[in-house]
Design an enzyme around this catalytic site. Sequence first.
Site, PDB file in Angstrom:
ATOM      1  N   ASP A 155      51.929  49.037  21.899  1.00 28.10           N
ATOM      2  CA  ASP A 155      52.295  47.558  22.202  1.00 28.10           C
ATOM      3  C   ASP A 155      51.357  46.665  21.688  1.00 28.10           C
ATOM      4  O   ASP A 155      50.373  47.242  20.891  1.00 28.10           O
ATOM      5  CB  ASP A 155      52.079  47.393  23.927  1.00 28.10           C
ATOM      6  CG  ASP A 155      52.904  46.126  24.257  1.00 28.10           C
ATOM      7  OD1 ASP A 155      53.401  45.300  23.392  1.00 28.10           O
ATOM      8  OD2 ASP A 155      52.923  45.824  25.430  1.00 28.10           O
TER       9      ASP A 155
HETATM   10  C1  BGC Z   1      54.367  42.734  24.993  1.00 25.28           C
HETATM   11  C2  BGC Z   1      55.751  43.617  24.290  1.00 25.28           C
HETATM   12  C3  BGC Z   1      56.486  42.902  23.158  1.00 25.28           C
HETATM   13  C4  BGC Z   1      55.345  42.756  22.145  1.00 25.28           C
HETATM   14  C5  BGC Z   1      55.959  42.228  20.982  1.00 25.28           C
HETATM   15  C6  BGC Z   1      53.517  42.550  23.881  1.00 25.28           C
HETATM   16  O1  BGC Z   1      52.716  41.719  24.255  1.00 25.28           O
HETATM   17  O2  BGC Z   1      53.830  43.425  25.846  1.00 25.28           O
HETATM   18  O3  BGC Z   1      56.634  43.718  25.528  1.00 25.28           O
HETATM   19  O4  BGC Z   1      57.323  43.661  22.997  1.00 25.28           O
HETATM   20  O5  BGC Z   1      54.428  41.917  22.615  1.00 25.28           O
HETATM   21  O6  BGC Z   1      56.300  40.845  21.217  1.00 25.28           O
END
Ligand code: BGC
Length: 768
Positions: A300
Amino acid sequence: MPRCVARSLGFVLALCLALPALVPAAPPSGTAYLVSPATEKKIDALLARMTLEEKVGQLNQYSNPLDLTGPAAAAGNQQAAYDQIRTGMVGSMLNVNGAAATRKAQELALSGSRLKIPMIFGYDVIHGYKTIFPIPLAEAASFDPAAAELSARVAATEAAAAGQHWTFAPMVDVSRDARWGRIMEGSGEDVYLGSVMAAARVRGFQGRDLAAVDTIAACVKHYAGYGFGEAGRDYNTADMSEHTLRNVVLPPFKAAADAGAATFMNSFNEIGGIPSTGNAHLQRDILKGEWAFQGFVVSDWGSIGEMIPHGFSADLKQAAQQALAAGSDMDMESRAYVGHLATLVKEKKVDVRLVDDAVRRILRVKFALGLFDDPFRYSDPAREKAATLTPANLAAARDVARKSIVLLKNEGGLLPIDKASVKKIAVIGPLADDKDSPIGNWRGQGVAGSAVSLLEGVKAAAGSQAQVVHAEGAKLIVGPRNFMAPPVYNTTDRSGFAAAVEAARGADVVLLALGEDAFQSGEGRSQADIGLKGLQGELFDAVVTANPRVVLVLSSGRPLTIEKQAAAVPAVLATWQLGSEAGNAIADVLFGASNPSGRLPVAFPRAVGQLPFTYAHKNTGRPGPEPGVTWSRYTDLPNDPLYPFGYGLSYTTFSYSEPRLSTAELAAGGEVKVTTTVTNTGARPGVEVAQLYVRDMVGSVTRPVKELKGFQKVELAPGQSREVSFTLTAADLAFYTARGKWEAEPGAFKVFVGGNSRDTREAGFSLK
Ligand code: BGC
């Protein structure tokens, strides 16, 4: 998966005929399809030619740092990223939007790099790209996997045409805590419903062939346990047993992997002291081992670097080592791999075979998407224009939206609105003419303010037959509304109250639109209080005092605590955040063009103190009720929620017969058929969601008091009865036992049938 999930076809089928290629054939089983001898050979050949640095580049993902729509020039600190892209040191980017920009970025990656390996572009396409569908929690309320699949299919079609290869969806985190802002992104509290919806969304995004120009790779997230953050606070520690992990958290991930999801994203939280990004048990033992997952895992955002504040890594270099060892293949925005992996390999602290395996997994997905055949095949401005926001896509969004609406209360027949007798409708509240909140958070490229508001939908449906008056009453939010800003509520400005009261007074029916702003839920938006914020409670009281004929039209990204308000009005409709066509879909239901059939995918608690909550709880040693206090209870509230999982009314009523079982003894290889007669006992045609629950009475580990094992949507004319049958096999009764195996245990079972998790009729059988 039991074979008892019936898809409500009807309108969806008709719609699919109008939308070419919206119904994919059977999906591949698992991710074995990613591994063909021909592809592996090509990957071997590439790996043999790649330098260590080029390999590391494939594992590196950046969020778009460049103005890729303008001249391909970069300034200042953007220059480094720009140069890295050009030299093959960036395997993937996220947040590059549109056919033109993705084309430009891809050209950059191919122009200077030695091996010309295309980048893979990812984006959060969560509930629509430009045509916005209901938030995923709302879609789960449809209890209609075909609807969720269609929504994902349309989103994929639009996103793919705009150059996206990969969506960071579906989010399959089971959540039983409405304080958590990201509950809006998942399918709610239930393991089975969550699993069915997870698989449906993967099928919708990926279609039958990842190489088709209208399909994109899915990314199942957040692996794992992110929905179990302590006290409902985002990013917080999740401490759970292997028992809960295996039986509650992991099944939707497994269902998505079985449906062929090409990628996984790990999660920000730790479990048992190990951050998911550094968790080899999750990523290597279970996902890549037990489940034989052949795709890749992306971290993530910054989660490799976050292992430092977690207190798990001393520095970014150690974090890189730990993350790769644990099975995180791609580094989203930590710059840990690109900064340190090559050195770690040279220092013999990381085995290059781990790097090779991660590269192999990423290249597999790039090959499957057809990017090596034509890196620009998705970035097609003409298709982007033609495929986006089409009437068919909007019609699909409206259909899925009305299926997602849940009627929570309807006394005295206030709904549906009778056009013959209702001549004046007041539409009141901060969300009444809100054209933006229905778009929800995680809105992709959904245009701000582009949804059909409730007021617009009601006006269109009422036509010239009724007068529609509007008053905002009070603003909900003062201050900026966007992805980053925390909501600031209006707590002082009551200047609109008088007009709202005036509008209510003369109306035959009042539609009072309260709930949440789009940016009250989503990432980083946990709340300690999930009641009506700002002045909404006061406005409610003022309006209801002026005219009690109120339908509370509740819009929110989570269940809210509305016990007091629900008791004070004859009708309550849960409309979540329904996307581009929200107002039209709600009006369809309000005026009876569509009979509500949504059911709650997560309970509405009476009070925040009941959270986390699920119907599928354990019995405890003191289940009660009994006199006195020494049983598992609250002394100041009932244990049960205001509205339980699976609950929802219709404009008609349904009854269930006692369940009839084909056998009282289920043999190991056999099946038991559970049949109930469902009757429409009211005066209108309607759709019921017949639900099947099971309880395993005694286990090597304790089992929940009820677990959903199947559901079917049945359409019935007034007075009509239909036999609804569910088939259960031993596989449907299996769980992660004390022996550490996924298996069914012999013994006594109860089965329950009914229209929600509370009001059921039961029978019993035993498994031999
Ligand atoms: C989130 C993810 C997301 C990623 C990219 C993160 O802060 O937890 O769910 O896909 O950002 O935007």
